[in-house]
Structure formats: C-alpha cells, structure tokens
Design a protein around this motif. Structure first.
Motif, short mmCIF file in Angstrom:
data_model
loop_
_atom_site.label_atom_id
_atom_site.label_comp_id
_atom_site.label_asym_id
_atom_site.label_seq_id
_atom_site.Cartn_x
_atom_site.Cartn_y
_atom_site.Cartn_z
N TYR A 10 35.56 -56.07 79.78
CA TYR A 10 34.32 -56.39 79.08
C TYR A 10 33.49 -55.13 78.93
CZ TYR A 10 29.76 -58.48 78.12
OH TYR A 10 28.56 -58.81 77.56
N PHE A 11 32.80 -55.00 77.80
CA PHE A 11 31.85 -53.91 77.62
C PHE A 11 30.71 -54.39 76.73
CE2 PHE A 11 34.78 -53.44 74.08
CZ PHE A 11 33.95 -53.13 73.00
N GLU A 12 29.61 -53.66 76.77
CA GLU A 12 28.46 -53.96 75.92
C GLU A 12 28.08 -52.72 75.13
OE1 GLU A 12 25.43 -55.36 78.62
OE2 GLU A 12 26.16 -57.41 78.45
N VAL A 13 27.58 -52.94 73.93
CA VAL A 13 27.13 -51.86 73.06
C VAL A 13 25.66 -52.12 72.74
CG1 VAL A 13 27.39 -50.79 70.79
CG2 VAL A 13 29.40 -51.56 72.03
N ASN A 14 24.82 -51.10 72.97
CA ASN A 14 23.42 -51.19 72.59
C ASN A 14 23.30 -50.55 71.22
OD1 ASN A 14 20.65 -51.05 72.29
ND2 ASN A 14 20.28 -50.55 74.43
N ASN A 15 22.91 -51.33 70.24
CA ASN A 15 22.86 -50.86 68.86
C ASN A 15 21.61 -50.01 68.63
OD1 ASN A 15 23.07 -50.49 66.13
ND2 ASN A 15 22.79 -52.62 65.59
N TYR A 65 31.21 -66.17 62.73
CA TYR A 65 31.31 -66.20 64.19
C TYR A 65 29.96 -66.39 64.86
CZ TYR A 65 32.52 -64.67 68.90
OH TYR A 65 32.68 -64.60 70.25
N GLY A 66 28.95 -65.66 64.43
CA GLY A 66 27.65 -65.73 65.09
C GLY A 66 26.59 -65.11 64.20
N PRO A 67 25.43 -64.86 64.78
CA PRO A 67 24.36 -64.27 63.97
C PRO A 67 24.64 -62.81 63.64
CG PRO A 67 23.69 -64.38 66.26
CD PRO A 67 25.02 -65.07 66.16
N ASN A 68 23.99 -62.32 62.58
CA ASN A 68 24.09 -60.89 62.33
C ASN A 68 23.32 -60.16 63.44
OD1 ASN A 68 21.58 -61.74 61.44
ND2 ASN A 68 21.51 -60.31 59.75
N PHE A 69 23.54 -58.88 63.59
CA PHE A 69 22.82 -58.12 64.61
C PHE A 69 22.35 -56.80 64.03
CE2 PHE A 69 27.37 -57.51 65.29
CZ PHE A 69 27.51 -56.14 65.42
N SER A 70 21.33 -56.23 64.66
CA SER A 70 20.72 -55.02 64.13
C SER A 70 20.18 -54.15 65.26
CB SER A 70 19.61 -55.38 63.14
OG SER A 70 18.64 -56.17 63.79
N LYS A 71 19.43 -53.14 64.91
CA LYS A 71 18.91 -52.17 65.86
C LYS A 71 18.20 -52.86 67.03
CE LYS A 71 16.05 -48.07 66.28
NZ LYS A 71 15.21 -47.11 65.59
N GLY A 72 18.55 -52.42 68.24
CA GLY A 72 17.94 -52.97 69.44
C GLY A 72 18.73 -54.10 70.08
N ASP A 73 19.68 -54.67 69.36
CA ASP A 73 20.49 -55.76 69.92
C ASP A 73 21.58 -55.19 70.83
OD1 ASP A 73 19.07 -57.70 68.55
OD2 ASP A 73 20.46 -57.75 66.87
N ILE A 74 21.95 -55.97 71.84
CA ILE A 74 23.06 -55.62 72.72
C ILE A 74 24.19 -56.59 72.43
CG2 ILE A 74 23.85 -55.45 75.11
CD1 ILE A 74 20.92 -54.75 75.84
N ILE A 75 25.37 -56.04 72.11
CA ILE A 75 26.53 -56.85 71.73
C ILE A 75 27.59 -56.73 72.81
CG2 ILE A 75 28.30 -57.26 69.98
CD1 ILE A 75 25.28 -55.27 69.06
N GLY A 76 28.05 -57.83 73.33
CA GLY A 76 29.10 -57.83 74.35
C GLY A 76 30.45 -58.12 73.73
N CYS A 77 31.48 -57.53 74.30
CA CYS A 77 32.84 -57.73 73.81
C CYS A 77 33.78 -57.81 75.00
CB CYS A 77 33.24 -56.56 72.90
SG CYS A 77 34.89 -56.72 72.20
N GLY A 78 34.62 -58.82 75.04
CA GLY A 78 35.52 -58.97 76.17
C GLY A 78 36.84 -59.60 75.78
N ILE A 79 37.80 -59.45 76.67
CA ILE A 79 39.13 -60.02 76.48
C ILE A 79 39.67 -60.44 77.85
CG2 ILE A 79 40.27 -57.77 76.63
CD1 ILE A 79 42.31 -58.84 74.55
N THR A 80 40.34 -61.57 77.87
CA THR A 80 40.96 -62.05 79.10
C THR A 80 42.46 -62.02 78.91
OG1 THR A 80 39.09 -63.50 79.53
CG2 THR A 80 41.13 -63.96 80.71
N HIS A 81 43.17 -61.44 79.85
CA HIS A 81 44.63 -61.38 79.81
C HIS A 81 45.18 -62.44 80.74
CE1 HIS A 81 44.22 -57.44 77.93
NE2 HIS A 81 43.36 -57.15 78.86
N GLU A 82 46.11 -63.22 80.25
CA GLU A 82 46.74 -64.24 81.10
C GLU A 82 48.22 -64.03 81.18
OE1 GLU A 82 45.53 -68.14 80.00
OE2 GLU A 82 43.44 -67.64 80.16
#
Length: 82
Positions: A10-15, A65-82
């Motif tokens: 998992y990681f997060e990006v601050n736009n 998928y979800g709302p649009n995002f812009s400056k100041g938003d934090i976007i998370g991204c993750g993947i689960t391996h099984e």
C-alpha cells in the motif's frame, strides 16, 4: 521475491499538482515504460485518473470508480496478494 499468501502492499500519494492537466495513480508491471505510459494505459497497468475518477485496466477496461481528485487530496493505492 514472490509474495506469500495474503501479503499486501500500500502507498499514498499527496497531490501537489497545480494548474491544468491530470494525474494517474496506480500500479504497473516492471517492464512498463514510465516514459511512454501512465498507470492504466499499458498492458499490465492499472490506474485511477484524477479528472473523472475512472479506473483503467490495460487501457481496455474503463470503469467509473470514485470521485475525481485534485490538488491537496491524498490518494491511496494498494494490492493484496493471495
């Protein structure tokens, strides 16, 4: 190293982007060139795009998928391996 059962990444990006344009946050296979592609554009790449909130997979599948995002938003991204 191949992930073990139920491992997650998992990681997060601050736009901080400003001005016009858009960004894509996501994952891509190691062989995907970052110079010619963005997450979701190439095969074996998945991305969430800022301007419409679309989720793109291999650029062939586009899903709202979800709302649009812009400056100041934090976007998370993750993947689960099984």
């Amino acid at each position: 190293m191949r992930p073990t059962s139920k491992e997650a990444a998992y990681f997060e990006v601050n736009n901080h982007a400003s001005g016009e344009g858009w960004i894509s946050v996501g994952l891509a296979a190691e062989e995907v060139s970052a110079e010619k592609n963005y997450p979701g554009k190439a095969k074996r790449a998945y991305g969430y795009l800022s301007y419409h909130g679309d989720k793109r997979c291999n650029m062939e599948s586009v899903t709202k998928y979800g709302p649009n995002f812009s400056k100041g938003d934090i976007i998370g991204c993750g993947i689960t391996h099984e």
